[in-house]
Design an enzyme around this catalytic site. Structure first.
Site, PDB file in Angstrom:
ATOM      1  NE  ARG A   1      -4.319  -1.351   0.146  1.00  0.00           N
ATOM      2  CZ  ARG A   1      -4.529  -2.370  -0.694  1.00  0.00           C
ATOM      3  NH1 ARG A   1      -3.606  -2.697  -1.578  1.00  0.00           N
ATOM      4  NH2 ARG A   1      -5.646  -3.062  -0.644  1.00  0.00           N
TER       5      ARG A   1
ATOM      6  CG  HIS B   1      -3.678  -1.099  -6.866  1.00  0.00           C
ATOM      7  ND1 HIS B   1      -4.098  -0.402  -5.756  1.00  0.00           N
ATOM      8  CD2 HIS B   1      -3.722  -2.406  -6.493  1.00  0.00           C
ATOM      9  CE1 HIS B   1      -4.366  -1.245  -4.769  1.00  0.00           C
ATOM     10  NE2 HIS B   1      -4.150  -2.467  -5.209  1.00  0.00           N
TER      11      HIS B   1
HETATM   12  P1  NDP Z   1      -1.789 -10.891   5.624  1.00  0.00           P
HETATM   13  O1  NDP Z   1      -2.688 -10.305   6.656  1.00  0.00           O
HETATM   14  O2  NDP Z   1      -1.875 -12.340   5.347  1.00  0.00           O
HETATM   15  O3  NDP Z   1      -0.266 -10.576   5.996  1.00  0.00           O
HETATM   16  C1  NDP Z   1       0.121  -9.349   6.519  1.00  0.00           C
HETATM   17  C2  NDP Z   1       1.522  -9.467   7.061  1.00  0.00           C
HETATM   18  O4  NDP Z   1       1.915  -8.182   7.575  1.00  0.00           O
HETATM   19  C3  NDP Z   1       1.627 -10.452   8.243  1.00  0.00           C
HETATM   20  O5  NDP Z   1       2.862 -11.122   8.194  1.00  0.00           O
HETATM   21  C4  NDP Z   1       1.570  -9.520   9.452  1.00  0.00           C
HETATM   22  O6  NDP Z   1       2.208 -10.005  10.618  1.00  0.00           O
HETATM   23  C5  NDP Z   1       2.359  -8.335   8.921  1.00  0.00           C
HETATM   24  N1  NDP Z   1       2.075  -7.133   9.711  1.00  0.00           N
HETATM   25  C6  NDP Z   1       0.906  -6.483   9.881  1.00  0.00           C
HETATM   26  N2  NDP Z   1       1.058  -5.417  10.687  1.00  0.00           N
HETATM   27  C7  NDP Z   1       2.355  -5.404  11.046  1.00  0.00           C
HETATM   28  C8  NDP Z   1       3.134  -4.575  11.879  1.00  0.00           C
HETATM   29  N3  NDP Z   1       2.595  -3.517  12.511  1.00  0.00           N
HETATM   30  N4  NDP Z   1       4.442  -4.861  12.045  1.00  0.00           N
HETATM   31  C9  NDP Z   1       5.004  -5.938  11.431  1.00  0.00           C
HETATM   32  N5  NDP Z   1       4.317  -6.770  10.612  1.00  0.00           N
HETATM   33  C10 NDP Z   1       3.014  -6.503  10.431  1.00  0.00           C
HETATM   34  O7  NDP Z   1      -2.036 -10.036   4.292  1.00  0.00           O
HETATM   35  P2  NDP Z   1      -1.769 -10.484   2.788  1.00  0.00           P
HETATM   36  O8  NDP Z   1      -0.431 -11.080   2.698  1.00  0.00           O
HETATM   37  O9  NDP Z   1      -2.909 -11.248   2.249  1.00  0.00           O
HETATM   38  O10 NDP Z   1      -1.804  -9.054   2.055  1.00  0.00           O
HETATM   39  C11 NDP Z   1      -0.869  -8.047   2.371  1.00  0.00           C
HETATM   40  C12 NDP Z   1      -1.268  -6.738   1.715  1.00  0.00           C
HETATM   41  O11 NDP Z   1      -1.030  -6.787   0.311  1.00  0.00           O
HETATM   42  C13 NDP Z   1      -2.752  -6.390   1.797  1.00  0.00           C
HETATM   43  O12 NDP Z   1      -3.077  -5.847   3.060  1.00  0.00           O
HETATM   44  C14 NDP Z   1      -2.888  -5.385   0.693  1.00  0.00           C
HETATM   45  O13 NDP Z   1      -2.633  -4.099   1.213  1.00  0.00           O
HETATM   46  C15 NDP Z   1      -1.793  -5.760  -0.303  1.00  0.00           C
HETATM   47  N6  NDP Z   1      -2.320  -6.246  -1.591  1.00  0.00           N
HETATM   48  C16 NDP Z   1      -1.958  -5.598  -2.730  1.00  0.00           C
HETATM   49  C17 NDP Z   1      -2.406  -6.034  -3.964  1.00  0.00           C
HETATM   50  C18 NDP Z   1      -1.968  -5.363  -5.205  1.00  0.00           C
HETATM   51  O14 NDP Z   1      -2.428  -5.713  -6.302  1.00  0.00           O
HETATM   52  N7  NDP Z   1      -1.069  -4.409  -5.155  1.00  0.00           N
HETATM   53  C19 NDP Z   1      -3.296  -7.200  -4.076  1.00  0.00           C
HETATM   54  C20 NDP Z   1      -3.611  -7.813  -2.812  1.00  0.00           C
HETATM   55  C21 NDP Z   1      -3.141  -7.339  -1.618  1.00  0.00           C
HETATM   56  P3  NDP Z   1       1.635 -11.309  11.376  1.00  0.00           P
HETATM   57  O15 NDP Z   1       1.990 -12.461  10.444  1.00  0.00           O
HETATM   58  O16 NDP Z   1       2.388 -11.329  12.642  1.00  0.00           O
HETATM   59  O17 NDP Z   1       0.161 -11.095  11.506  1.00  0.00           O
END
Ligand code: NDP
Length: 309
Positions: free
Chosen positions: A224, A272
């Site tokens: 993002r 995007h």
């Molecule tokens: P998940 O919720 O599966 O994974 C998120 C990861 O981020 C987890 O490892 C989580 O940690 C970590 N995280 C969250 N907050 C923090 C923090 N404060 N500090 C450290 N680590 C953190 O999400 P997805 O993998 O499914 O998706 C990730 C993002 O990708 C989406 O939120 C979206 O914004 C983006 N996206 C973009 C697309 C595009 O086309 N550009 C398409 C789809 C998604 P933990 O494992 O400990 O929970």
């Protein structure tokens, strides 16, 4: 009999109706799927933020809202959405992201640009290093980051991952917490951002952290826009600390025509498109989640509102 209301942009109905019916048929559940039911009779809502529902309060019997998007920051801004909310985890979305991330890492790793655009026909015989000589740090090793990390590890890159909670993933050196972030980024040749947008992840890649990476390293952001401090990234590109940034997501989308990223010679803008939910596999994910819930099991991929993802 359960009622499933489809509440996403109208064009999505044409795409989703058949695969969703097919997937729901396969669950064996007795269901009705449609675009318009009396709100108090709806059991599940399939939802995307640009759809027809703004007020979720009348859906008093709704057992769960099933999002079509992986990112949930827009949906969470809606204060009437108080029902259990599951986000999208879709095999095709994950596969698409893995391909996009791997492709863009390989582009910079192999120095492809120098050969694709070589107007002076220069014969410079400098072979790229091996993947084993490169460190790729992935911020966010959830569904998407872990899959991309596994693919890169399979190519022999040194993959590091950073998450909120401690993790143990094969082929990925896992870090968490503030100190973990410093260690994960120190000397990294690539930083790939796959974190959700939450208050805690705002500007996570700032000047101080960009400075931890190797001189002449690469930033790849399919997560993002607000994850990156844009002024800090532009300064790091200017100084040569960052050699190139490939950005798929931005604070304002579409990216305004006068945004400095468009004209920057060492920034690649993609609109995007890193990956998207595909109707066939996403419908399976939704139908299976409804079936789980109807069988008395907890919903998969529930959003933790306090964490913001
Ligand atoms: P998940 O919720 O599966 O994974 C998120 C990861 O981020 C987890 O490892 C989580 O940690 C970590 N995280 C969250 N907050 C923090 C923090 N404060 N500090 C450290 N680590 C953190 O999400 P997805 O993998 O499914 O998706 C990730 C993002 O990708 C989406 O939120 C979206 O914004 C983006 N996206 C973009 C697309 C595009 O086309 N550009 C398409 C789809 C998604 P933990 O494992 O400990 O929970």
């Amino acid at each position: 009999m359960i009622r499933v209301l489809f509440a996403a942009a109208e064009k999505r109905w044409a795409e989703y109706e058949a695969p969703l019916r097919h997937a729901l048929d396969n669950t064996g559940l007795d269901y009705e799927l449609g675009l318009d039911f009396a709100p108090e009779t709806v059991d599940y809502i399939v939802f995307a933020p640009n759809g027809p529902i703004e007020d979720f309060a009348p859906y008093t019997a709704c057992k769960a809202i099933l999002g079509l998007w992986a990112g949930v920051e827009v949906a969470l801004r809606n204060e009437t959405l108080t029902q259990p909310f599951a986000r999208m985890v879709d095999d095709s979305l994950t596969q698409g992201m893995t391909e996009w991330v791997t492709g863009h890492v390989l582009r910079h790793h192999l120095g492809m640009d120098a050969h694709i655009v070589n107007p002076d026909h220069q014969w410079v015989t400098k072979a790229p290093p091996l993947a084993a000589d490169r460190i790729v740090t992935i911020l966010g090793i959830g569904e998407l980051g872990a899959a991309a990390g596994a693919a890169l590890a399979g190519l022999n890159f040194n993959v590091r991952g950073w998450s909120r909670s401690a993790k143990d993933l094969p082929g990925i050196a896992c870090y968490h917490g503030e100190e973990g972030l410093t260690e994960a980024l120190r000397g990294a040749d690539f930083c790939v951002l796959l974190l959700p947008q939450t208050p805690a992840t705002l500007n996570v890649l700032n000047a101080e952290r960009l400075a931890l990476m190797a001189k002449g390293s690469f930033v790849i952001n399919p997560g993002r826009g607000p994850l990156i401090d844009d002024a800090a990234l532009l300064a790091a590109l200017e100084s040569g600390q960052i050699a190139h940034a490939t950005l798929d997501v931005f604070r304002t989308e579409p990216l305004p025509q006068d945004d400095p990223y468009w004209a920057h010679p060492r920034v690649t803008v993609t609109p995007h498109i890193a990956s998207e939910t595909r109707a066939g596999t996403a419908s399976l994910s939704i139908a299976q989640n409804i079936a789980r819930h109807e069988a008395g099991q907890p919903l998969a991929n529930l959003v933790d509102r306090s964490a913001g993802y």
